[in-house]
Design an enzyme around this catalytic site. Structure first.
Site, short mmCIF file in Angstrom:
data_model
loop_
_atom_site.label_atom_id
_atom_site.label_comp_id
_atom_site.label_asym_id
_atom_site.label_seq_id
_atom_site.Cartn_x
_atom_site.Cartn_y
_atom_site.Cartn_z
CG ASP A 129 -1.98 1.06 1.16
OD1 ASP A 129 -2.31 1.50 0.03
OD2 ASP A 129 -2.50 1.46 2.22
CE1 TYR A 184 -0.11 8.65 4.15
CE2 TYR A 184 2.15 9.44 4.16
CZ TYR A 184 0.89 9.43 4.71
OH TYR A 184 0.63 10.20 5.82
CG HIS A 198 -3.97 10.72 2.61
ND1 HIS A 198 -5.03 10.68 3.49
CD2 HIS A 198 -3.15 9.70 2.97
CE1 HIS A 198 -4.87 9.66 4.34
NE2 HIS A 198 -3.73 9.05 4.04
NE ARG A 205 5.12 13.94 10.64
CZ ARG A 205 4.45 13.24 9.72
NH1 ARG A 205 4.01 12.04 10.01
NH2 ARG A 205 4.24 13.74 8.52
CD GLU A 243 -5.49 3.18 -0.14
OE1 GLU A 243 -4.67 2.55 -0.84
OE2 GLU A 243 -5.37 3.33 1.09
CD GLN A 292 -2.82 4.44 10.68
OE1 GLN A 292 -4.03 4.49 10.56
NE2 GLN A 292 -2.00 5.02 9.82
CE1 TYR A 334 2.03 7.01 14.15
CE2 TYR A 334 3.10 6.99 12.01
CZ TYR A 334 2.66 7.67 13.11
OH TYR A 334 2.83 9.04 13.18
CB THR A 341 -5.98 8.06 1.52
OG1 THR A 341 -5.92 7.04 2.50
CG2 THR A 341 -7.31 8.79 1.61
CA CA Z 1 -3.94 3.12 2.74
#
Ligand code: CA
Length: 392
Positions: A106, A108, A113, A122, A182, A221, A225, A325
């Protein structure tokens, strides 16, 4: 014999001719294409043994010359008299995964996004993008065995979470269950271990595309993560639409990606990096809440495939890589609820009810269409699923 009505405005006209696997009334799985609202059995239509099994793998592995030949053969055959035994109303079939899903990566690839998530996860960092983001398509390896077809409902996952004000982690059902709208790209022809696929060779390898919903438990997550990336917050389920739109049907939808600056390293460089002009729609309990535009994606599918294999990693028939996404610049173009509701602080109206994250019983349906040859729209159909209560 029947002469098919081929409605050009259905999204399933001659510009599309997608591939899928269906069954009728508990019978065997068989390969098909779709014309309008009719599922057309390919083994009966073409008399071709590659379609006699209940998977598209043999055909997917055969490569672009064969893909083009079969596409022409289908185009000719559905315009002539079609054997009645090949035809089923779309409402009378059950659709299945098109093939066994091999590996799953996957990405990014949406700058909007990644920037929104950077601001949310953050907030103290002045640059929402991390330093690597414009130099490589960031991705992680996901779980192919829990990729399911549209219509399979999703059980709310359980796991650890630790909110910013929690003194200790707790275990229980996710309370921040989300979606990610997606596209997923299926590999037809893989590459050998030790070799790689250049950006100019994507057409030799990519078979087609589906809509991909990367269900995401944001609370699980957020706690797990760092530093190795998503794991249990994602691996419980991903859903795909059943009809694989061939890359050939998406040629008319090719558009330049946004300007890539700084210039990527040579293995990612393309004279004209191409994206796809595909419009998605996200409906929450039947109410449209977002319209993500795929044309905004920064990295090209060809660059994502090149990056996946540049270290000599092998890909196989049935590998899928998802785009990440899809979010556009507009507030109504965000492909995940964490963005739409800005971390759960700004609820959205879903048919008179306020929502931030998914409740049990909620249903999410994502549709997509592209510009096809001759100005026709090419439909991806839909990926839909409802949320079942947790089992912990
Ligand atoms: Ca994803």
């Amino acid at each position: 014999m029947t002469l098919l009505d081929i409605p050009a405005d259905s999204g399933f006209g001659l510009a599309n001719l997608p591939y899928g696997v269906y069954s009728v009334a508990g019978g065997p799985r068989r390969c098909a294409t779709r014309v309008g609202d009719v599922v057309v059995d390919l083994a009966v239509l073409l008399g071709d043994d590659d379609f006699a099994a209940g998977t598209l793998e043999t055909f997917m592995a055969a490569g672009p010359r064969r893909w083009a030949q079969v596409r022409e053969a289908i185009r000719a055959a559905v315009r002539a008299d079609v054997p009645d035994a090949a035809l089923h109303p779309v409402g009378e079939v059950t659709m299945h995964l098109p093939c066994e899903i091999a590996d799953y990566v996957d990405f990014y690839a949406s700058e909007h996004h990644a920037s929104n998530l950077g601001r949310l996860f953050r907030p103290d960092n002045p640059d929402p993008l991390l330093p690597n983001w414009k130099h490589l398509p960031v991705g992680y390896h996901g779980r192919s065995s829990t990729i399911v077809v549209s219509g399979v409902d999703v059980v709310r996952p359980c796991g650890q979470r630790k909110g910013p004000n929690d003194p200790e982690p707790v275990f229980g059902p996710s309370v921040r269950l989300d979606i990610e709208a997606e596209l997923g790209f299926l590999v037809g022809v893989g590459n050998d271990m030790g070799s790689s696929i250049g950006t100019g060779a994507a057409d030799e390898h990519l078979f087609g595309a589906v809509i991909f919903n990367d269900w995401s438990a944001r609370d699980i997550q957020a706690w797990e993560y760092v530093p190795l990336g998503p794991n249990l917050g994602k691996s419980f389920a991903s859903s795909i639409s059943p009809w694989v739109v061939p890359m050939a049907a998406l040629e008319a939808a090719r558009v330049p990606t946004p300007t890539q600056e700084p210039t990527p390293l040579p293995y990612l460089r393309m004279d004209e990096p191409w994206g796809l002009d595909i419009d998605l729609s996200v409906r929450w309990n039947g109410h449209e809440v977002s319209r993500p535009p795929y044309r905004e994606m920064y990295w090209s599918p060809a660059q994502m495939l090149a990056h996946t294999t540049v270290n000599g990693a092998r890909t196989r028939t049935g590998d899928i890589f998802a785009s990440g996404t899809i979010s556009g610049p507009g507030a109504d173009q965000r492909g995940a609820f964490i963005e739409l509701t800005w971390g759960g602080k700004e609820p959205v109206d879903v048919g008179g009810q306020e929502r931030t994250f998914l409740l049990d019983g909620d249903t999410v349906t994502i549709t997509a269409t592209a510009l096809g040859a001759g100005g026709e729209r090419v439909s991806f159909g839909e990926v839909t699923a409802s949320i079942l209560p947790a089992r912990c």
